[in-house]
Design an enzyme around this catalytic site. Structure first.
Site, PDB file in Angstrom:
ATOM      1  N   SER A 183       1.985  -5.995  -7.359  1.00  0.00           N
ATOM      2  CA  SER A 183       2.290  -4.843  -8.208  1.00  0.00           C
ATOM      3  C   SER A 183       3.543  -5.204  -8.991  1.00  0.00           C
ATOM      4  CB  SER A 183       2.564  -3.633  -7.322  1.00  0.00           C
ATOM      5  OG  SER A 183       3.197  -2.601  -8.044  1.00  0.00           O
ATOM      6  N   TYR A 195       6.274   0.417   0.369  1.00  0.00           N
ATOM      7  CA  TYR A 195       5.420  -0.116  -0.699  1.00  0.00           C
ATOM      8  C   TYR A 195       6.040  -1.317  -1.427  1.00  0.00           C
ATOM      9  CZ  TYR A 195       1.845  -0.242  -4.280  1.00  0.00           C
ATOM     10  OH  TYR A 195       0.821  -0.658  -5.097  1.00  0.00           O
TER      11      TYR A 195
END
Ligand SMILES: *[C@@H]1O[C@H](CO)[C@@H](O)[C@H](O)[C@H]1NC(C)=O
Ligand SMILES: *[C@@H]1O[C@H](CO)[C@@H](O)[C@H](O)[C@H]1NC(C)=O
Length: 339
Positions: A183, A195
């Site tokens: 990401s 995350y």
């Protein structure tokens, strides 16, 4: 004729008056053309290649599974839920096989890889796409407990490592490809929670894997999507989880943030996600497909204009610049400060 002559004269004048600029433009254009041609070479015989994808219930994994199925690949699509698997089966050809997989459970991975091994036979596995991921719990760091971190890290990082380790013998047999979904949050840490940590970890794992597997002909690509509309960025899920986290906070922590903080935070996040998230997730699956089908797959693919033009460049900026920009997106605490 006259106009062509005039054009040539004009161009040579431009070149003579700006030799450095025009040479640079020429070199850039030629490099771009060579890059474009190199990019367009494709491997052949898709119908004899197997690709194993995790996280196919929805989002990128689901679209990629259907897309590669349409191209003639033998897709083995792993879903977390029975419903996800059934819905995908119904939407694809009979060539596509689904399997239930929980990437945080080693025994579940072992069963899935045994299934893949039977499917691929002597050919080995051409592609592994580590796509399964989750975003919540995500939020300010002192709202979280250690379990909130491990929940995300176990899926997004340890799960990726475990699935990869168990699949490597099959990948080496086919001199195949590993495609890991990181990401832009694998470059920048925008919010607290597991995350960003997990995605930074996926970048590091993929870099070491690429170097270690190169002698065996296994290629590794990293996908760095910007913001896209998927379950990972689903506002109502993130909001519900933030409310849960807030409700568990001791009074003094709530007071340090201020009584209206939760609402301000949710509103700001809603606004940012609404502005940033692109509905066109095919931009991401295009990158995955290129990594699986190109003779010369790239090491890193950034997907989406926000990633290419904003987040990735921002990740190269000094911290004081990126910190300032990230601060603008989410509100500051307004409560009493303990000194
Ligand atoms: C996945 O496996 C873990 C570890 O065995 C378990 O705690 C978790 O509940 C499972 N998740 C689902 C959705 O089955
Ligand atoms: C945030 O967005 C969700 C879904 O779009 C909506 O249900 C919710 O009311 C919004 N919350 C706020 C505080 O704006």
């Amino acid at each position: 004729m006259v106009s062509t002559d005039n054009l040539m004269i004009y161009l040579s004048e431009v070149f003579l008056s700006h030799p450095v600029l025009t040479s640079a433009l020429l070199v850039l254009t030629i490099t771009r053309i060579i890059w474009y041609i190199r990019d367009s070479y494709k491997v052949c015989a898709f119908s004899q290649k197997h690709v194993f994808i995790t996280g196919c219930d929805s989002g990128f994994g689901n679209l990629l599974a259907r897309q590669l199925d349409g191209k003639g690949f033998h897709v083995i699509a792993a879903c977390l839920t029975e419903k996800g698997a059934a819905d995908l089966s119904a939407a694809a050809s009979s060539r596509l096989k689904t399997i239930q997989l929980n990437v945080t459970d080693s025994a579940s991975i072992k069963r899935a890889v045994e299934f893949v091994s039977r499917e691929v036979g002597e050919r080995g596995l051409w592609g592994l796409v580590n796509n399964a991921g989750r975003s919540t719990p995500i939020g300010p760091i002192d709202w979280l407990c250690i379990d909130d971190f491990t929940k995300v890290l176990n899926v997004n990082l340890i799960g990726v490592v475990d699935v990869t380790l168990q699949s490597l013998p099959l990948l080496k047999k086919a001199q195949g490809r590993v495609v890991n979904v990181a990401s832009i949050l694998g470059r920048l840490a925008l919010t607290g929670g597991g995350y960003s940590l997990s995605k930074h970890g996926v970048e590091a794992f993929s870099d070491s894997l690429r170097k270690d597997m190169k002698p065996f002909g296994v290629k590794v690509s990293i996908i760095e999507p910007g913001f896209f509309k998927t379950a990972v960025t689903q506002q109502d899920l993130i909001e519900a989880d933030l409310r849960r986290l807030w409700s568990l906070l001791p009074q003094d922590v709530k007071a340090s943030y201020g009584a209206t903080y939760l609402e301000d935070y949710v509103k700001a996040q809603n606004f940012s996600l609404g502005v940033l998230c692109s509905p066109d997730i095919s931009k991401v699956t295009w990158c995955m497909q290129h990594a699986l089908t190109a003779c010369f797959p790239r090491t890193r693919y950034s997907a989406g204009w926000d990633a290419k033009l904003f987040w990735i460049p921002l990740s190269y900026c000094p911290s004081f610049i990126s910190d300032f920009i990230i601060k603008v997106i989410l509100p500051p605490p307004t409560g009493e400060t303990n000194t």
